[in-house]
Design a protein around this motif. Structure first.
Motif, PDB file in Angstrom:
ATOM      1  N   VAL A   6      39.636   6.255  -0.183  1.00  0.00           N
ATOM      2  CA  VAL A   6      38.805   7.514  -0.887  1.00  0.00           C
ATOM      3  C   VAL A   6      39.037   8.574   0.011  1.00  0.00           C
ATOM      4  O   VAL A   6      39.218   8.508   1.247  1.00  0.00           O
ATOM      5  N   GLY A   7      38.675   9.611  -0.495  1.00  0.00           N
ATOM      6  CA  GLY A   7      38.549  10.939   0.415  1.00  0.00           C
ATOM      7  C   GLY A   7      37.690  10.746   1.564  1.00  0.00           C
ATOM      8  O   GLY A   7      36.485  10.483   1.286  1.00  0.00           O
ATOM      9  N   ALA A   8      38.102  11.109   2.672  1.00  0.00           N
ATOM     10  CA  ALA A   8      37.085  11.123   3.934  1.00  0.00           C
ATOM     11  C   ALA A   8      36.474  12.316   4.224  1.00  0.00           C
ATOM     12  O   ALA A   8      36.748  13.295   4.597  1.00  0.00           O
ATOM     13  N   VAL A   9      35.363  12.654   3.232  1.00  0.00           N
ATOM     14  CA  VAL A   9      34.418  13.789   3.274  1.00  0.00           C
ATOM     15  C   VAL A   9      33.265  13.555   3.431  1.00  0.00           C
ATOM     16  O   VAL A   9      32.602  12.787   2.894  1.00  0.00           O
ATOM     17  N   LEU A  10      32.696  14.491   4.226  1.00  0.00           N
ATOM     18  CA  LEU A  10      31.076  14.445   4.812  1.00  0.00           C
ATOM     19  C   LEU A  10      30.358  15.431   4.097  1.00  0.00           C
ATOM     20  O   LEU A  10      30.722  16.721   3.991  1.00  0.00           O
ATOM     21  N   ALA A  11      29.165  15.448   3.669  1.00  0.00           N
ATOM     22  CA  ALA A  11      28.048  16.520   3.361  1.00  0.00           C
ATOM     23  C   ALA A  11      27.140  16.559   4.690  1.00  0.00           C
ATOM     24  O   ALA A  11      26.433  15.500   4.791  1.00  0.00           O
ATOM     25  N   VAL A  12      27.219  17.643   5.280  1.00  0.00           N
ATOM     26  CA  VAL A  12      26.542  17.670   6.435  1.00  0.00           C
ATOM     27  C   VAL A  12      25.320  18.886   6.277  1.00  0.00           C
ATOM     28  O   VAL A  12      25.505  19.833   5.951  1.00  0.00           O
ATOM     29  N   TYR A  13      23.918  18.103   6.477  1.00  0.00           N
ATOM     30  CA  TYR A  13      22.867  18.911   6.024  1.00  0.00           C
ATOM     31  C   TYR A  13      22.331  19.637   7.379  1.00  0.00           C
ATOM     32  O   TYR A  13      22.198  18.620   8.375  1.00  0.00           O
ATOM     33  N   HIS A  14      21.940  20.772   7.084  1.00  0.00           N
ATOM     34  CA  HIS A  14      21.525  21.431   8.568  1.00  0.00           C
ATOM     35  C   HIS A  14      19.965  21.733   8.356  1.00  0.00           C
ATOM     36  O   HIS A  14      19.461  22.188   7.324  1.00  0.00           O
ATOM     37  N   ALA A  15      19.007  21.946   9.284  1.00  0.00           N
ATOM     38  CA  ALA A  15      17.570  22.668   9.192  1.00  0.00           C
ATOM     39  C   ALA A  15      17.605  23.806   8.980  1.00  0.00           C
ATOM     40  O   ALA A  15      18.606  24.393   9.538  1.00  0.00           O
ATOM     41  N   GLY A  16      17.025  24.498   8.319  1.00  0.00           N
ATOM     42  CA  GLY A  16      16.802  25.649   8.037  1.00  0.00           C
ATOM     43  C   GLY A  16      17.944  26.080   7.221  1.00  0.00           C
ATOM     44  O   GLY A  16      18.924  25.369   6.583  1.00  0.00           O
ATOM     45  N   PRO A  17      18.062  27.588   6.541  1.00  0.00           N
ATOM     46  CA  PRO A  17      19.151  27.959   5.890  1.00  0.00           C
ATOM     47  C   PRO A  17      20.630  28.155   6.282  1.00  0.00           C
ATOM     48  O   PRO A  17      20.681  28.296   7.549  1.00  0.00           O
ATOM     49  N   GLY A  18      21.481  28.187   5.623  1.00  0.00           N
ATOM     50  CA  GLY A  18      22.877  28.160   6.041  1.00  0.00           C
ATOM     51  C   GLY A  18      23.159  26.962   6.723  1.00  0.00           C
ATOM     52  O   GLY A  18      22.507  25.940   6.598  1.00  0.00           O
ATOM     53  N   PHE A  19      24.302  26.858   7.479  1.00  0.00           N
ATOM     54  CA  PHE A  19      24.976  25.727   8.002  1.00  0.00           C
ATOM     55  C   PHE A  19      24.725  25.991   9.831  1.00  0.00           C
ATOM     56  O   PHE A  19      25.698  25.288  10.333  1.00  0.00           O
ATOM     57  N   ASN A  20      24.143  26.751  10.240  1.00  0.00           N
ATOM     58  CA  ASN A  20      23.967  26.847  11.527  1.00  0.00           C
ATOM     59  C   ASN A  20      22.773  26.245  12.538  1.00  0.00           C
ATOM     60  O   ASN A  20      22.726  26.214  13.463  1.00  0.00           O
ATOM     61  N   GLY A  21      22.049  25.783  11.620  1.00  0.00           N
ATOM     62  CA  GLY A  21      20.995  25.076  12.236  1.00  0.00           C
ATOM     63  C   GLY A  21      21.170  23.741  12.780  1.00  0.00           C
ATOM     64  O   GLY A  21      22.327  23.090  12.631  1.00  0.00           O
TER      65      GLY A  21
END
Length: 302
Positions: free
Chosen positions: A155-170
């Motif tokens: 299957v596709g090696a794909v991750l959903a990475v969740y960050h604290a706070g808005p955006g993907f910088n936390g």
């Protein structure tokens, strides 16, 4: 003294005459003329559909339209060269010629949601389709079917990475393998120190940062690209010489033929680039398989 017809009636009669003349010329004369030209030797075969016959003289297909060489369950018949995948209907359906219309951004699978009471909502992404096909072909041909951005399970090696706070910088708070539904064990144990979880029903993977994991697959996979992707029309009758060469050892083993003889048949059924520079070389799978049947049926010396 003649009576002059009203102008509206004259216009209708002129239109009717034009309709009759054009019907005769374009609806009868022109089609029959083209039909006659199409029966000229050298053109007749193409006009009739480029049909291909077997050794018994039976029509078994067209040289212009591919077909599958599988059993009733869709499994590859090991004695035959395999065609590329097809997205036309149930496969190579000339009445439903089409592509999948999926692009390189299509990397996230969808799964059935238990809340919908059994409605079939599952759909593989293009990436997972490619990964699964490559894995299956690798097993069939006895080679490594690994590809970049594919898991070892296909299957596709794909991750959903969740960050604290808005955006993907936390800071990262959670990581989900989006194409591995629970209770599957994720292909990656941890990402940047955070344990990777399988995808549970209701996970909003669109809210996470999408990360594709390359993996350790070689830059040039053993399974060629045309073996795992469908053509634009879904009816392509040919495969690349590279895909044909990959299948030679299996065919020779299953048919009891020398590898060199099978390779020679592949070369005989390979068409080069049009005018020497347009397109790519192609191997017609149907005609190659028919030549294989003839070679196997023919008495062998010794």
């Amino acid at each position: 003294m003649s009576t002059r017809l009203p102008s509206w009636l004259r216009q209708h009669l002129a239109a009717l005459r034009a309709l009759l003349v054009l019907t005769v010329l374009l609806g009868l004369a022109y089609p029959f003329a083209i039909l006659g030209i199409a029966q000229i030797p050298g053109l007749k075969d193409h006009a009739d559909g480029s049909f291909v016959t077997n050794s018994a003289g039976q029509r078994v297909g067209s040289a212009l339209i591919g077909q599958s060489f599988t059993d009733a369950d869709g499994n590859a018949l090991p004695r035959y060269f395999q065609s590329r995948p097809s997205a036309a209907g149930d496969g190579y359906d000339p009445t439903a010629t089409s592509a999948s219309n999926l692009g390189p951004e299509d990397v996230v699978d969808s799964f059935d949601d238990p809340a919908t009471h059994g409605e079939d909502e599952g759909k593989q992404s293009l990436l997972t389709q490619v990964c699964a096909r490559s894995l299956a072909i690798g097993r069939l041909e006895g080679v490594d079917g690994a590809r970049k951005y594919c898991t070892r399970s296909g299957v596709g090696a794909v991750l959903a990475v969740y960050h604290a706070g808005p955006g993907f910088n936390g800071p990262i708070t959670r990581v989900v393998s989006v194409n591995e539904a629970c209770p599957a064990t994720p292909f990656l144990a941890a990402y940047q120190g955070i344990t990777v979880a399988c995808r549970a029903p209701g996970d909003d993977v669109a809210a996470g940062e999408r990360v594709l994991v390359r993996g350790d697959a070689p830059n040039t996979p053993a399974v060629p690209a045309d073996a795992v992707t469908a053509s634009g029309s879904g009816l392509d009758p040919g495969i690349s010489p590279a895909y044909a060469r990959l299948q030679i050892p299996r065919i020779a083993r299953e048919r009891g033929l020398p590898v060199g003889e099978v390779r020679h048949l592949v070369e005989e059924n390979t068409t080069g680039r049009a005018l020497g520079f347009i397109g790519e070389p192609s191997v017609n799978v149907l005609e190659l398989n028919l030549d294989l049947d003839r070679a196997t049926a023919a008495p062998r010396a010794g």
